[in-house]
Design an enzyme around this catalytic site. Structure first.
Site, PDB file in Angstrom:
ATOM      1  N   GLU A   3      33.594 -24.599  54.283  1.00  0.00           N
ATOM      2  CA  GLU A   3      34.844 -23.780  54.835  1.00  0.00           C
ATOM      3  C   GLU A   3      34.436 -22.219  54.539  1.00  0.00           C
ATOM      4  OE1 GLU A   3      38.317 -23.410  52.692  1.00  0.00           O
ATOM      5  OE2 GLU A   3      39.460 -24.334  54.735  1.00  0.00           O
ATOM      6  N   TYR A  56      38.393 -17.563  61.326  1.00  0.00           N
ATOM      7  CA  TYR A  56      37.395 -19.312  60.445  1.00  0.00           C
ATOM      8  C   TYR A  56      37.232 -19.815  61.176  1.00  0.00           C
ATOM      9  CZ  TYR A  56      39.231 -23.460  58.391  1.00  0.00           C
ATOM     10  OH  TYR A  56      39.123 -24.129  57.155  1.00  0.00           O
TER      11      TYR A  56
END
Ligand code: ADP
Ligand code: MG
Length: 408
Positions: free
Chosen positions: A198, A109
């Protein structure tokens, strides 16, 4: 402002952030054509909506043949995709993105956002990719690391080393890759006035390459006029039509799911008006700030937007006449009612500049208005009116059903 994953990846490629190879498709035929153009044996068919969690909701499918690409495209295009971010009604899928399937060794991530605590653009990184970052944050907060970039210094190799440490990159090649990856991402973030980027998941492929497999980008709306190329990516289908209409008139408007339509000036007063409605057992149908310098036209537009919502059972106008004058509001309300009619009770509380003139205009209009004297009074009256209207409506429905069934 939000954009789709495929548009985000186009932007990534422009800045040298590695992504998979893929193209958007607006029909099943186009999806098949695109899949044939991509030289591979496995494809991913991805729904393009402005919400995450598409994989779990059935909006991301791995296809092993052109036939399967067709099959999945038929299933996904036009579907009402429900994810944890769309609400229970879901979002209609109007676009697809067909990408070469990657061979994933590990999912990570990585995101960039503006951190208020440090007042700096900050990377969040975690070895726990592919899952909800909120869940990681709740259950394993120690697995998320932060790297803030001082705007004066910019991105430097020591930031890379911090990122590599968080992501547990022991391999020299990956350490090198995260440097150019992070630097490109940071440059894009600043140049394009992003508010959030993101990548979940950021993957290490089986060939040991770092690739952005997903892309979520939000832009600072206040800076969007500087970026015509980004503005062109805006997809109106993804936005609430009432909110789009409101933005044309410079109104801050957000649709909510209650039954009291609120027309207020000033964000603070709007929030407290919503609170007072709630305190009296009803719920606001919207947030609306008509702004300090609103004109008769703006007020008329605001009133029309509120009355168009079928959930609205009562309207509460709560205006403090400071820069905005009460008589202007009164004229706007009358103009709007003349135009669209008034089908629900209207509670009005005016205070401040030209309040007497405003009240006179409303009283002289012959319209049925419930006058309120204070914020408390306004909240009580609006909630009561909404409840009464709702009860009347449900009684009518019961009667109509009984008539239809031949019971009456
Ligand atoms: P969302 O976050 O909306 O669920 P993602 O783009 O993250 O959508 O996709 C969901 C999952 O699908 C990813 O975590 C990944 O495992 C898989 N996936 C997505 N794109 C690819 C791809 N190009 N190749 C292989 N797997 C993919
Ligand atoms: Mg994702």
């Amino acid at each position: 402002m939000n954009i789709h994953e495929y548009q985000g990846k186009e932007l990534f490629r422009r800045y040298g952030v590695p992504t998979g190879e893929g193209y958007p498709a607006f029909s099943v035929d186009e999806a098949v054509e695109v899949a044939k153009k991509l030289d591979c044996g496995k494809w991913v068919v991805k729904a393009q909506i402005h919400a995450g969690g598409r994989g779990k909701g059935g909006g991301v499918k791995l296809a092993s043949s052109i036939d399967e690409v067709k099959q999945y495209s038929e299933a996904i295009l036009g579907m009402q995709l429900v994810t944890h971010q769309t609400g229970s009604e879901g979002k209609k899928v109007n676009r697809l993105y067909i990408e070469k399937a990657g061979s994933i060794a590990k999912e990570l991530y990585l995101s960039l956002l503006v951190d208020r605590a440090t007042s700096m653009v900050t990377f969040l990184a975690s070895t726990e990719g592919g899952m909800d970052i909120e869940e990681v944050s709740a259950k394993m907060p120690e697995k998320i690391g932060q790297v803030s970039i001082d705007p004066v210094l910019g991105f430097h190799p020591f930031h890379t080393r911090q990122l590599a440490k968080i992501l547990n990159f022991k391999d020299k090649d990956l350490q090198k890759q995260i440097h150019s990856f992070g630097k490109s991402l940071y440059t894009m973030f600043v140049e394009k006035d992003c508010s959030l980027v993101e990548i979940n998941p950021l993957v290490i492929t089986e060939d040991n390459e770092l690739v952005a497999l997903d892309a979520k980008i939000n832009f600072d709306s206040n800076a969007i006029t500087r970026h015509k190329d980004i503005l062109e990516m805006r997809d109106m289908d993804e936005e609430d039509p009432a909110e789009v209409e409101a933005s044309k008139f410079g109104l801050s408007y957000i649709t909510l799911d209650g039954e009291v339509g609120c027309m207020v000036n000033g964000a603070g007063l709007a929030m407290s008006t919503m609170d007072i409605v709630k305190l009296n057992g009803a719920s606001p149908a919207n947030f609306l700030d008509v702004g300090g310098g609103a004109t008769k036209e703006n007020v008329t537009a605001a009133f029309k937007i509120i009355t168009r919502d079928p959930n609205v059972k009562a309207i509460l106008v709560n205006i403090f006449g400071g820069i905005m004058k009460c008589d202007v509001i009164a004229e706007g309300i009358i103009a709007a009612v003349k135009d669209v009619g008034l089908k629900v009770p209207l509670v009005v509380r005016l205070e401040g500049t030209n309040v007497e003139k405003g009240k006179e205009i409303l009283n002289g209009s012959g319209m049925k208005i419930i006058a309120a004297e204070s914020l408390k009074d306004a909240g009580e009256k609006a909630a009561k009116a909404a409840k009464a209207a709702q009860t009347a409506q449900s009684t009518q429905t019961v009667k109509a059903t009984s008539v239809a069934k031949g019971e009456v």
